[in-house]
Write a protein that holds these residues in place. Structure first.
Motif, PDB file in Angstrom:
ATOM      1  N   GLN A 210       0.826  -1.205   0.000  1.00 19.24           N
ATOM      2  CA  GLN A 210       0.000   0.000   0.000  1.00 19.24           C
ATOM      3  C   GLN A 210       0.867   1.264   0.000  1.00 19.24           C
ATOM      4  O   GLN A 210       0.581   2.214  -0.730  1.00 19.24           O
ATOM      5  CB  GLN A 210      -0.928   0.015   1.210  1.00 19.24           C
ATOM      6  N   ILE A 211       1.896   1.273   0.822  1.00 20.00           N
ATOM      7  CA  ILE A 211       2.761   2.455   0.915  1.00 20.00           C
ATOM      8  C   ILE A 211       3.483   2.699  -0.401  1.00 20.00           C
ATOM      9  O   ILE A 211       3.516   3.825  -0.909  1.00 20.00           O
ATOM     10  CB  ILE A 211       3.778   2.276   2.058  1.00 20.00           C
ATOM     11  N   ARG A 212       4.061   1.643  -0.954  1.00 16.36           N
ATOM     12  CA  ARG A 212       4.811   1.802  -2.204  1.00 16.36           C
ATOM     13  C   ARG A 212       3.889   2.211  -3.359  1.00 16.36           C
ATOM     14  O   ARG A 212       4.239   3.076  -4.167  1.00 16.36           O
ATOM     15  CB  ARG A 212       5.568   0.519  -2.537  1.00 16.36           C
ATOM     16  N   ASP A 213       2.716   1.591  -3.449  1.00 16.85           N
ATOM     17  CA  ASP A 213       1.769   1.946  -4.511  1.00 16.85           C
ATOM     18  C   ASP A 213       1.338   3.405  -4.391  1.00 16.85           C
ATOM     19  O   ASP A 213       1.195   4.115  -5.388  1.00 16.85           O
ATOM     20  CB  ASP A 213       0.536   1.037  -4.451  1.00 16.85           C
ATOM     21  N   HIS A 214       1.125   3.847  -3.151  1.00 14.71           N
ATOM     22  CA  HIS A 214       0.698   5.222  -2.913  1.00 14.71           C
ATOM     23  C   HIS A 214       1.765   6.220  -3.368  1.00 14.71           C
ATOM     24  O   HIS A 214       1.475   7.169  -4.100  1.00 14.71           O
ATOM     25  CB  HIS A 214       0.399   5.421  -1.429  1.00 14.71           C
ATOM     26  N   LEU A 215       2.993   5.994  -2.948  1.00 16.38           N
ATOM     27  CA  LEU A 215       4.067   6.921  -3.300  1.00 16.38           C
ATOM     28  C   LEU A 215       4.431   6.821  -4.779  1.00 16.38           C
ATOM     29  O   LEU A 215       4.898   7.804  -5.369  1.00 16.38           O
ATOM     30  CB  LEU A 215       5.290   6.671  -2.421  1.00 16.38           C
ATOM     31  N   ASP A 216       4.204   5.662  -5.381  1.00 18.58           N
ATOM     32  CA  ASP A 216       4.448   5.524  -6.824  1.00 18.58           C
ATOM     33  C   ASP A 216       3.604   6.507  -7.627  1.00 18.58           C
ATOM     34  O   ASP A 216       4.033   7.014  -8.661  1.00 18.58           O
ATOM     35  CB  ASP A 216       4.138   4.096  -7.286  1.00 18.58           C
ATOM     36  N   VAL A 217       2.397   6.769  -7.165  1.00 19.36           N
ATOM     37  CA  VAL A 217       1.511   7.704  -7.858  1.00 19.36           C
ATOM     38  C   VAL A 217       1.734   9.136  -7.372  1.00 19.36           C
ATOM     39  O   VAL A 217       2.023  10.037  -8.153  1.00 19.36           O
ATOM     40  CB  VAL A 217       0.035   7.304  -7.663  1.00 19.36           C
ATOM     41  N   ASN A 218       1.606   9.350  -6.074  1.00 17.84           N
ATOM     42  CA  ASN A 218       1.598  10.711  -5.534  1.00 17.84           C
ATOM     43  C   ASN A 218       2.943  11.411  -5.586  1.00 17.84           C
ATOM     44  O   ASN A 218       2.998  12.640  -5.692  1.00 17.84           O
ATOM     45  CB  ASN A 218       1.093  10.703  -4.092  1.00 17.84           C
ATOM     46  N   PHE A 219       4.018  10.662  -5.481  1.00 12.44           N
ATOM     47  CA  PHE A 219       5.339  11.286  -5.541  1.00 12.44           C
ATOM     48  C   PHE A 219       6.081  10.948  -6.828  1.00 12.44           C
ATOM     49  O   PHE A 219       6.352  11.813  -7.643  1.00 12.44           O
ATOM     50  CB  PHE A 219       6.189  10.905  -4.328  1.00 12.44           C
ATOM     51  N   PHE A 220       6.366   9.662  -7.022  1.00 13.80           N
ATOM     52  CA  PHE A 220       7.173   9.289  -8.184  1.00 13.80           C
ATOM     53  C   PHE A 220       6.476   9.629  -9.497  1.00 13.80           C
ATOM     54  O   PHE A 220       7.118  10.046 -10.464  1.00 13.80           O
ATOM     55  CB  PHE A 220       7.541   7.805  -8.124  1.00 13.80           C
ATOM     56  N   GLY A 221       5.145   9.473  -9.548  1.00 13.79           N
ATOM     57  CA  GLY A 221       4.426   9.810 -10.766  1.00 13.79           C
ATOM     58  C   GLY A 221       4.631  11.257 -11.171  1.00 13.79           C
ATOM     59  O   GLY A 221       4.840  11.582 -12.347  1.00 13.79           O
ATOM     60  N   ALA A 222       4.584  12.161 -10.194  1.00 14.70           N
ATOM     61  CA  ALA A 222       4.805  13.579 -10.476  1.00 14.70           C
ATOM     62  C   ALA A 222       6.243  13.839 -10.914  1.00 14.70           C
ATOM     63  O   ALA A 222       6.500  14.689 -11.775  1.00 14.70           O
ATOM     64  CB  ALA A 222       4.461  14.413  -9.246  1.00 14.70           C
ATOM     65  N   VAL A 223       7.177  13.109 -10.327  1.00 18.85           N
ATOM     66  CA  VAL A 223       8.582  13.262 -10.718  1.00 18.85           C
ATOM     67  C   VAL A 223       8.786  12.800 -12.155  1.00 18.85           C
ATOM     68  O   VAL A 223       9.480  13.453 -12.957  1.00 18.85           O
ATOM     69  CB  VAL A 223       9.498  12.467  -9.763  1.00 18.85           C
ATOM     70  N   TRP A 224       8.160  11.649 -12.522  1.00 20.76           N
ATOM     71  CA  TRP A 224       8.313  11.161 -13.901  1.00 20.76           C
ATOM     72  C   TRP A 224       7.755  12.170 -14.906  1.00 20.76           C
ATOM     73  O   TRP A 224       8.362  12.416 -15.951  1.00 20.76           O
ATOM     74  CB  TRP A 224       7.601   9.818 -14.089  1.00 20.76           C
ATOM     75  N   VAL A 225       6.625  12.765 -14.588  1.00 19.51           N
ATOM     76  CA  VAL A 225       6.048  13.771 -15.487  1.00 19.51           C
ATOM     77  C   VAL A 225       6.983  14.961 -15.631  1.00 19.51           C
ATOM     78  O   VAL A 225       7.240  15.442 -16.750  1.00 19.51           O
ATOM     79  CB  VAL A 225       4.662  14.230 -14.980  1.00 19.51           C
ATOM     80  N   ALA A 226       7.518  15.434 -14.518  1.00 20.22           N
ATOM     81  CA  ALA A 226       8.438  16.570 -14.567  1.00 20.22           C
ATOM     82  C   ALA A 226       9.668  16.240 -15.414  1.00 20.22           C
ATOM     83  O   ALA A 226      10.086  17.041 -16.265  1.00 20.22           O
ATOM     84  CB  ALA A 226       8.850  16.983 -13.158  1.00 20.22           C
ATOM     85  N   GLN A 227      10.241  15.071 -15.191  1.00 22.03           N
ATOM     86  CA  GLN A 227      11.419  14.678 -15.964  1.00 22.03           C
ATOM     87  C   GLN A 227      11.111  14.603 -17.454  1.00 22.03           C
ATOM     88  O   GLN A 227      11.935  14.968 -18.297  1.00 22.03           O
ATOM     89  CB  GLN A 227      11.942  13.324 -15.478  1.00 22.03           C
ATOM     90  N   ALA A 228       9.911  14.137 -17.774  1.00 23.67           N
ATOM     91  CA  ALA A 228       9.545  13.948 -19.180  1.00 23.67           C
ATOM     92  C   ALA A 228       9.272  15.264 -19.901  1.00 23.67           C
ATOM     93  O   ALA A 228       9.583  15.397 -21.095  1.00 23.67           O
ATOM     94  CB  ALA A 228       8.313  13.043 -19.280  1.00 23.67           C
ATOM     95  N   VAL A 229       8.694  16.241 -19.205  1.00 26.09           N
ATOM     96  CA  VAL A 229       8.312  17.490 -19.889  1.00 26.09           C
ATOM     97  C   VAL A 229       9.442  18.502 -19.961  1.00 26.09           C
ATOM     98  O   VAL A 229       9.427  19.383 -20.844  1.00 26.09           O
ATOM     99  CB  VAL A 229       7.081  18.152 -19.228  1.00 26.09           C
ATOM    100  N   ILE A 230      10.420  18.420 -19.074  1.00 25.39           N
ATOM    101  CA  ILE A 230      11.466  19.445 -19.037  1.00 25.39           C
ATOM    102  C   ILE A 230      12.212  19.597 -20.362  1.00 25.39           C
ATOM    103  O   ILE A 230      12.419  20.731 -20.819  1.00 25.39           O
ATOM    104  CB  ILE A 230      12.447  19.184 -17.871  1.00 25.39           C
TER     105      ILE A 230
END
Length: 273
Positions: A101-121
């Protein structure tokens, strides 16, 4: 040549993301709307066939995020405003949450936002301009019982976004952390994962339920004008609290923290670091 900006919005099918999508389209902008399930956006796609592109996307999949951003930037030739909004809620005490549950949660709420930022920069840097709006929470400055992992993910995103803003400003990219107050987004229903309750916390759960009450907050559409204005500011703030009541609450929390620091200042100053 069209002066319409192109928005890339994650978590666009409901709640805040849906409200931002509708506001941008109503203003004559282009929107690439990403969500795990884009079926709720069918009516908008029919209403704005030339201005809305729907992309099915799970932001926790880094490879899929990069592919989606490439498709998004090609849809209208550029990206101007990126709204990192996708997220969910893990509701439960720290002891109760499973590793999955913890890993799935952070995969979306934190890492997901990081992946988007890395991709758009790279796209925004090549243009020499762009806005990234990082949707976090008014509660990201401290933890709250039963929603500790939600706060943790948002706090981590706050910190990374501060660093990101410093790193990309030289490329003409502006980053703003939007600390959202409570809105009727469905986060506590459709967007919630709940832990198996431990009876030891039954009393605390009851206290929290009584404290929070049943008010789901204002409609997400009420904050959309703030996002629209923020996206157009030539010199936007690094942080913005979204919500009048939330603004007051954050000030109170910050003041309480300062007072506690002052109370224990002598002990702090015993250390030389």
């Amino acid at each position: 040549m069209s002066s319409a900006r192109t928005w890339f919005i994650t978590g666009a099918s409901r709640g805040l993301g849906r409200a931002f999508t509708e506001a941008a389209l109503s203003a004559g902008e282009h929107v690439v709307a990403a969500a795990r399930n884009v079926e709720p956006l069918v009516e908008l796609a029919e209403k704005y066939p030339d201005d809305l592109v729907r992309l099915a996307l799970d932001v926790s999949d880094r490879g899929a995020v990069f592919e989606a951003v490439e498709r998004a930037s090609s849809a209208f030739g550029r990206l101007d405003v990126v709204v990192n909004n996708a997220g969910g809620l893990l509701y439960g005490m720290v002891e109760e949450a499973t590793e999955e549950q913890i890993r799935d949660h952070l995969d979306v709420n934190f890492f997901g936002a990081v992946w988007v930022a890395q991709a758009v920069i790279p796209c925004l840097r090549a243009q020499g301009s762009g806005r990234i709006l990082q949707v976090t929470s008014m509660g990201s400055g401290g933890g709250m019982a039963s929603v500790g992992f939600y706060g943790a993910g948002k706090a981590a995103l706050d910190s990374v976004s501060e660093a990101l803003a410093m790193e990309v400003e030289q490329f003409g990219i502006k980053v703003t952390i939007v600390q959202m107050g409570g809105y009727a987004t469905g986060l506590f229903t459709a967007g919630t994962t709940t832990t198996a309750p431990d009876p030891a916390y039954e009393g605390l759960r009851s206290q929290l339920a009584e404290m929070w009450g049943e008010d789901a907050g204002p409609d997400p559409s009420t904050v959309a004008p703030v996002i629209m204005e923020l996206a157009g500011l030539p010199d936007p703030p690094r942080r913005l609290i979204a919500g009048s009541r939330s603004f007051d609450l954050v000030q109170e929390m910050d003041q309480a923290r300062v007072e506690e620091y002052r109370t224990w200042e002598p002990l702090s100053r015993m250390a030389l670091g």
